[in-house]
Write a protein that holds these residues in place. Structure first.
Motif, PDB file in Angstrom:
ATOM      1  N   GLN A 110       0.800  -1.212   0.000  1.00  0.00           N
ATOM      2  CA  GLN A 110       0.000   0.000   0.000  1.00  0.00           C
ATOM      3  C   GLN A 110       0.836   1.265   0.000  1.00  0.00           C
ATOM      4  O   GLN A 110       0.315   2.362   0.005  1.00  0.00           O
ATOM      5  N   PRO A 140      -3.000  -7.521   1.030  1.00  0.00           N
ATOM      6  CA  PRO A 140      -3.905  -8.581   0.571  1.00  0.00           C
ATOM      7  C   PRO A 140      -4.275  -9.589   1.654  1.00  0.00           C
ATOM      8  O   PRO A 140      -5.359 -10.157   1.627  1.00  0.00           O
ATOM      9  N   GLN A 188      -7.407 -10.933  -6.186  1.00  0.00           N
ATOM     10  CA  GLN A 188      -7.577  -9.556  -5.744  1.00  0.00           C
ATOM     11  C   GLN A 188      -6.821  -8.631  -6.689  1.00  0.00           C
ATOM     12  O   GLN A 188      -5.722  -8.951  -7.131  1.00  0.00           O
ATOM     13  N   ILE A 204      -5.727  -4.428  -7.094  1.00  0.00           N
ATOM     14  CA  ILE A 204      -5.647  -3.102  -6.493  1.00  0.00           C
ATOM     15  C   ILE A 204      -5.278  -2.099  -7.574  1.00  0.00           C
ATOM     16  O   ILE A 204      -4.331  -2.311  -8.340  1.00  0.00           O
ATOM     17  N   SER A 244      -6.813   4.406  -3.533  1.00  0.00           N
ATOM     18  CA  SER A 244      -6.674   2.995  -3.897  1.00  0.00           C
ATOM     19  C   SER A 244      -8.036   2.316  -3.830  1.00  0.00           C
ATOM     20  O   SER A 244      -8.889   2.650  -2.993  1.00  0.00           O
ATOM     21  N   ARG A 283      -9.642  -1.749  -4.223  1.00  0.00           N
ATOM     22  CA  ARG A 283      -9.392  -3.170  -4.399  1.00  0.00           C
ATOM     23  C   ARG A 283     -10.671  -3.878  -4.793  1.00  0.00           C
ATOM     24  O   ARG A 283     -11.710  -3.721  -4.143  1.00  0.00           O
ATOM     25  N   SER A 315     -12.243  -7.833  -5.775  1.00  0.00           N
ATOM     26  CA  SER A 315     -11.910  -9.200  -5.393  1.00  0.00           C
ATOM     27  C   SER A 315     -13.036 -10.142  -5.771  1.00  0.00           C
ATOM     28  O   SER A 315     -14.209  -9.736  -5.882  1.00  0.00           O
ATOM     29  N   GLU A 341     -13.141  -6.372  -0.742  1.00  0.00           N
ATOM     30  CA  GLU A 341     -13.092  -5.153  -1.542  1.00  0.00           C
ATOM     31  C   GLU A 341     -13.107  -3.911  -0.649  1.00  0.00           C
ATOM     32  O   GLU A 341     -13.660  -3.932   0.453  1.00  0.00           O
TER      33      GLU A 341
END
Length: 410
Positions: free
Chosen positions: A27, A153, A360, A362, A386, A388, A390, A396
């Motif tokens: 991240q 993750p 996943q 991102i 950001s 995510r 999934s 998410e």
């Protein structure tokens, strides 16, 4: 925008094919390093003289807003946090031997959710010995106390307790020789990851990696190379009822290296890796392996960067036999004025969990400005978005972080 990473050796292991996720800092969307060809004009430290060595002392303070501190798919919690990060760096130069040491810390305090308060730190030592113009021996060792990001993750999702914390021991030793036409490099590294909570002891892991490279000079600034790597992953314990997760990953790549370079510099390579688990219940796999770290400078005040990685990393996910990450970052750095620098970036990451069937992804966008007031003081502002997606909707999230930074050094 200078490097403040505590995961140098962990990144080296990622290149060799195996990386514990907590140290990957997925991240941390900023590049954290300047690639501009023009030197810093204003915010330049004045190192303290300590005999034949020099010391640089500094501290960064940051106020940051986080729209989703737990990286949740629903019921998001937002908060402000204050981060204070002091550091000291000592360098002892020499005609053939250069020694360096670094100590850094980070204290973060949340305004509302005090459970997320944490402290991190690093102590690192380095040595570079160049007995001749063609030979170089490098050694590094470090200890760091790392705080896991909630958006990893496989980061902690339970909000009733604080983030995961771990201690990391890293070490690497490398030797390289560059002749008129041929060269080679060999690097060995070892890492030890120990989580501080007994609840996370199944994540404790040791990594060992070895990489060898043979280079052929194709042009004054261009080398072609072939490299092979092997990494061994050794978990400290195997939970009852679970397969043995120990494994060996090996493979090879071919690539090009442009160094010291001019308009274009860096390196890129592509090949295959083979994941070979110790337990026969886990399926072995042969997959694509790739890495890239390239910089294009159309003019001294502008740098366009591309960083990428495809390879196998460690996983702790229930039901997952192995995990493959694909990470890319495209960035632009610009000196707007002699005392004002900016950076923007696009980030993509895909984590594929074999055995569990989960994927996943991102997506991230970053922006960063830094304004130097004088040789001692600089201020900055940054924003990171950001998202995510999934195959599991509970994984998410969307997240916005924005901060103001005050940097001081001597």
């Amino acid at each position: 925008m200078k490097a403040r990473s505590t995961a140098r050796a962990a990144i080296a292991i990622a290149v060799a094919g195996g990386l514990p996720t907590a140290a990957a800092h997925a991240q941390d969307l900023r590049s954290g390093k300047t690639f501009l060809d023009v030197p810093e004009a204003v915010f330049v430290p004045t190192p303290l003289r300590l005999g034949s060595a020099t010391a640089t002392i500094g501290i960064d303070g940051k106020l940051e807003y986080d729209s989703n501190i737990y990286a949740q798919s629903s019921g998001e919690k937002d908060d402000f946090k204050l981060l204070v990060s002091p550091y000291v760096e000592v360098v002892k130069p020499g005609s053939r031997l250069q020694l360096s040491a670094r100590a850094a810390g980070s204290v973060r305090r949340y305004f509302k959710y005090e459970r997320e308060n944490a402290e991190a730190g690093e102590v690192a030592l380095g040595a570079v010995w160049t007995p001749s113009a063609a030979d170089k021996l490098t050694a590094n060792a470090s200890w760091s106390h790392v705080i896991e990001d909630r958006g990893e993750p496989e980061g902690r999702t339970v909000t009733s307790i604080g983030p995961r914390k771990l201690n990391v021991l890293d070490g690497d030793l490398s030797y390289s020789r560059q002749g008129a036409r041929l060269g080679f490099m060999v690097r060995g590294s070892a890492s030890r990851f120990r989580y501080t909570s007994d609840f996370d002891e199944d994540r404790d892991i040791d990594n060992y990696a070895l990489l060898g490279r043979v280079l052929v000079r194709a042009a004054p600034l261009l080398n072609g190379f072939v490299e092979g790597f092997v990494s061994k992953r050794d978990y400290r314990i195997t939970p009852p009822g679970f397969p043995d997760r120990d494994s060996t990953t090996y493979g090879g790549r071919v690539g090009v290296s442009i160094d010291p370079g001019g308009t274009v510099r860096g390196e890129a390579a592509v090949g295959l890796y083979h994941f070979n688990p110790k337990d026969p219940l886990i399926e072995a796999r042969t997959r694509l392996s790739a890495q890239a770290s390239l910089t294009y400078s159309p003019q001294p005040r502008t740098a366009i960067t591309l960083d990428g990685f495809i390879g196998n990393v460690a996983t702790y996910r229930t039901g997952a036999q192995s995990r493959e990450d694909m990470r890319f970052r495209l960035g632009v750095q610009q000196e707007i004025r002699h005392n004002l620098r900016g950076e923007a970036g696009l980030v993509y990451r895909r984590s594929k969990f074999f055995g569990a069937g989960d994927v996943q992804k991102i997506y991230g966008v970053t922006g960063d400005l830094e304004y130097s007031l004088n040789r001692r003081v600089a201020i900055g502002a940054d924003v990171r978005y950001s998202k995510r997606t999934s195959s599991d909707p509970f994984d998410e999230f969307e997240r916005v972080r924005a901060g103001l930074t005050l940097r001081l050094h001597y």
